[in-house]
Design a protein around this motif. Structure first.
Motif: not given
Length: 92
Positions: A17-36
């Motif tokens: 679960f901790k690994r999944m949350v880390g990957w999800i947070a990384l995906a969120g950061v990448v998506l924020v950069i893409g949106a900006l």
């Protein structure tokens, strides 16, 4: 007969679960950069737009994916084993 709680199974599920949350947070950061980046193509970025985009995109990704991850954690850790519905009832 009620299911027993397995601590090793729960620990492995917690680590996953901790690994999944880390990957999800990384995906969120990448998506924020893409949106900006996408928004910057159509004009200058203002502070309020950047803050709203970061909050909206990151929180949405974390909430949506985080709830799915929590459901998988609950199933894999053994917390759902003791919960039975009408299908789990036996006639006495």
């Amino acid at each position: 007969m009620p299911a027993t709680f397995d601590r090793d199974r729960a620990a492995a599920a917690r680590a996953q679960f901790k690994r999944m949350v880390g990957w999800i947070a990384l995906a969120g950061v990448v998506l924020v950069i893409g949106a900006l980046w996408y928004l910057s193509l159509y004009g200058p970025l203002r502070l309020h737009m950047v803050i709203a985009t970061i909050a909206g995109v990151f929180v949405s990704v974390m909430l949506g994916c985080g709830l799915f991850a929590a459901a998988f954690y609950s199933d894999k850790s053994g917390h759902d084993d003791a919960a039975t519905g009408p299908a789990g009832k036996t006639d006495r």
